[in-house]
Design a protein around this motif. Sequence first.
Motif, PDB file in Angstrom:
ATOM      1  N   LYS A  29       0.822  -1.216   0.000  1.00  0.00           N
ATOM      2  CA  LYS A  29       0.000   0.000   0.000  1.00  0.00           C
ATOM      3  C   LYS A  29       0.856   1.267   0.000  1.00  0.00           C
ATOM      4  N   ALA A  30       1.866   1.335   0.865  1.00  0.00           N
ATOM      5  CA  ALA A  30       2.694   2.543   0.957  1.00  0.00           C
ATOM      6  C   ALA A  30       3.442   2.794  -0.347  1.00  0.00           C
ATOM      7  N   ILE A  31       4.000   1.754  -0.925  1.00  0.00           N
ATOM      8  CA  ILE A  31       4.745   1.894  -2.182  1.00  0.00           C
ATOM      9  C   ILE A  31       3.811   2.327  -3.302  1.00  0.00           C
ATOM     10  N   HIS A  32       2.644   1.718  -3.381  1.00  0.00           N
ATOM     11  CA  HIS A  32       1.686   2.041  -4.435  1.00  0.00           C
ATOM     12  C   HIS A  32       1.192   3.483  -4.307  1.00  0.00           C
ATOM     13  N   ASN A  33       0.941   3.948  -3.087  1.00  0.00           N
ATOM     14  CA  ASN A  33       0.476   5.326  -2.895  1.00  0.00           C
ATOM     15  C   ASN A  33       1.551   6.333  -3.283  1.00  0.00           C
ATOM     16  N   GLU A  34       2.832   6.022  -3.038  1.00  0.00           N
ATOM     17  CA  GLU A  34       3.914   6.936  -3.421  1.00  0.00           C
ATOM     18  C   GLU A  34       4.094   7.001  -4.934  1.00  0.00           C
ATOM     19  N   GLU A  35       3.996   5.868  -5.596  1.00  0.00           N
ATOM     20  CA  GLU A  35       4.236   5.815  -7.040  1.00  0.00           C
ATOM     21  C   GLU A  35       3.067   6.347  -7.861  1.00  0.00           C
ATOM     22  N   HIS A  36       1.862   6.274  -7.338  1.00  0.00           N
ATOM     23  CA  HIS A  36       0.679   6.640  -8.130  1.00  0.00           C
ATOM     24  C   HIS A  36      -0.143   7.702  -7.398  1.00  0.00           C
ATOM     25  N   GLN A  37       0.402   8.900  -7.295  1.00  0.00           N
ATOM     26  CA  GLN A  37      -0.308  10.010  -6.657  1.00  0.00           C
ATOM     27  C   GLN A  37      -1.526  10.455  -7.470  1.00  0.00           C
ATOM     28  N   GLU A  42      -3.782   8.673  -8.686  1.00  0.00           N
ATOM     29  CA  GLU A  42      -4.941   7.847  -8.333  1.00  0.00           C
ATOM     30  C   GLU A  42      -5.424   8.096  -6.913  1.00  0.00           C
ATOM     31  N   LYS A  43      -4.933   9.140  -6.261  1.00  0.00           N
ATOM     32  CA  LYS A  43      -5.246   9.382  -4.852  1.00  0.00           C
ATOM     33  C   LYS A  43      -6.748   9.539  -4.618  1.00  0.00           C
ATOM     34  N   GLU A  44      -7.425  10.268  -5.514  1.00  0.00           N
ATOM     35  CA  GLU A  44      -8.881  10.459  -5.351  1.00  0.00           C
ATOM     36  C   GLU A  44      -9.621   9.132  -5.506  1.00  0.00           C
ATOM     37  N   ASP A  45      -9.171   8.296  -6.426  1.00  0.00           N
ATOM     38  CA  ASP A  45      -9.800   6.986  -6.597  1.00  0.00           C
ATOM     39  C   ASP A  45      -9.563   6.104  -5.369  1.00  0.00           C
ATOM     40  N   HIS A  46      -8.374   6.209  -4.782  1.00  0.00           N
ATOM     41  CA  HIS A  46      -8.060   5.406  -3.594  1.00  0.00           C
ATOM     42  C   HIS A  46      -8.900   5.824  -2.400  1.00  0.00           C
ATOM     43  N   GLU A  47      -9.205   7.106  -2.286  1.00  0.00           N
ATOM     44  CA  GLU A  47     -10.034   7.577  -1.166  1.00  0.00           C
ATOM     45  C   GLU A  47     -11.477   7.113  -1.288  1.00  0.00           C
ATOM     46  N   LEU A  59     -12.360   4.122  -2.282  1.00  0.00           N
ATOM     47  CA  LEU A  59     -12.456   2.678  -2.048  1.00  0.00           C
ATOM     48  C   LEU A  59     -13.033   2.386  -0.665  1.00  0.00           C
ATOM     49  N   PRO A  60     -13.736   1.265  -0.521  1.00  0.00           N
ATOM     50  CA  PRO A  60     -14.278   0.922   0.808  1.00  0.00           C
ATOM     51  C   PRO A  60     -13.173   0.491   1.763  1.00  0.00           C
ATOM     52  N   PHE A  61     -13.479   0.534   3.036  1.00  0.00           N
ATOM     53  CA  PHE A  61     -12.602   0.097   4.131  1.00  0.00           C
ATOM     54  C   PHE A  61     -11.348   0.960   4.265  1.00  0.00           C
ATOM     55  N   GLN A  62     -11.388   2.194   3.808  1.00  0.00           N
ATOM     56  CA  GLN A  62     -10.237   3.084   3.923  1.00  0.00           C
ATOM     57  C   GLN A  62     -10.303   3.965   5.169  1.00  0.00           C
ATOM     58  N   GLN A  63     -11.492   4.203   5.668  1.00  0.00           N
ATOM     59  CA  GLN A  63     -11.615   5.065   6.840  1.00  0.00           C
ATOM     60  C   GLN A  63     -11.389   4.254   8.106  1.00  0.00           C
ATOM     61  N   GLN A  64     -10.823   4.922   9.086  1.00  0.00           N
ATOM     62  CA  GLN A  64     -10.606   4.293  10.374  1.00  0.00           C
ATOM     63  C   GLN A  64     -11.537   4.950  11.368  1.00  0.00           C
ATOM     64  N   SER A  65     -12.095   4.158  12.225  1.00  0.00           N
ATOM     65  CA  SER A  65     -12.990   4.708  13.232  1.00  0.00           C
ATOM     66  C   SER A  65     -12.569   4.228  14.599  1.00  0.00           C
ATOM     67  N   HIS A  66     -12.891   5.030  15.578  1.00  0.00           N
ATOM     68  CA  HIS A  66     -12.549   4.697  16.958  1.00  0.00           C
ATOM     69  C   HIS A  66     -13.757   5.019  17.814  1.00  0.00           C
ATOM     70  N   PHE A  67     -14.113   4.105  18.648  1.00  0.00           N
ATOM     71  CA  PHE A  67     -15.251   4.297  19.536  1.00  0.00           C
ATOM     72  C   PHE A  67     -14.765   4.165  20.958  1.00  0.00           C
ATOM     73  N   SER A  68     -15.055   5.163  21.743  1.00  0.00           N
ATOM     74  CA  SER A  68     -14.683   5.075  23.149  1.00  0.00           C
ATOM     75  C   SER A  68     -15.907   5.387  23.995  1.00  0.00           C
ATOM     76  N   SER A  69     -15.914   4.808  25.141  1.00  0.00           N
ATOM     77  CA  SER A  69     -17.039   4.978  26.047  1.00  0.00           C
ATOM     78  C   SER A  69     -16.518   5.514  27.367  1.00  0.00           C
ATOM     79  N   LEU A  70     -17.236   6.454  27.919  1.00  0.00           N
ATOM     80  CA  LEU A  70     -16.853   7.034  29.191  1.00  0.00           C
ATOM     81  C   LEU A  70     -17.986   6.798  30.178  1.00  0.00           C
TER      82      LEU A  70
END
Length: 132
Positions: free
Chosen positions: A58-66, A68-73, A75-86
């Motif tokens: 992934k890191a190598i591909h993102n550096e070589e093909h800037q 395609e950055k909009e197409d990569h964003e 794609l599904p499963f690219q966002q990270q989420s965090h859930f915390s409970s207090l």
Amino acid sequence: MSRLVSISLSFVILLQSFGISLYDISQIDKFIEHAQFHSEQYGDNVFVFISKHYGELKAIHNEEHQEEKEDHEQLPFQQQSHFSSLTALVLNSQKEDFKTVEIPEYKSHNFFYQAPSSSLHSEGILQPPRHS
């Protein structure tokens, strides 16, 4: 009808436990479209495509093909989420809420002494040692 609803809700809960949202499912067409682009442009198979976008490459591909950055964003499963409970515990320390507890004194006793009735005690076997 209730079985269909319960099965669909169970499926949604299962997907959410894996971190898959409905947004990710709606982006599957972008995933297929971009995989076909990689197949035609670079000759990548499915495993190489997944490795380039989600794995070791992934890191190598993102550096070589800037470009395609909009197409990569998209794609599904690219966002990270965090859930915390207090959880907070609030104690009310007003004096009028606490009542004093009165402990009654009991004068009657419910125990008594009973002399041992064992034959070993009368013979002196269980006596402490004596000084000589």
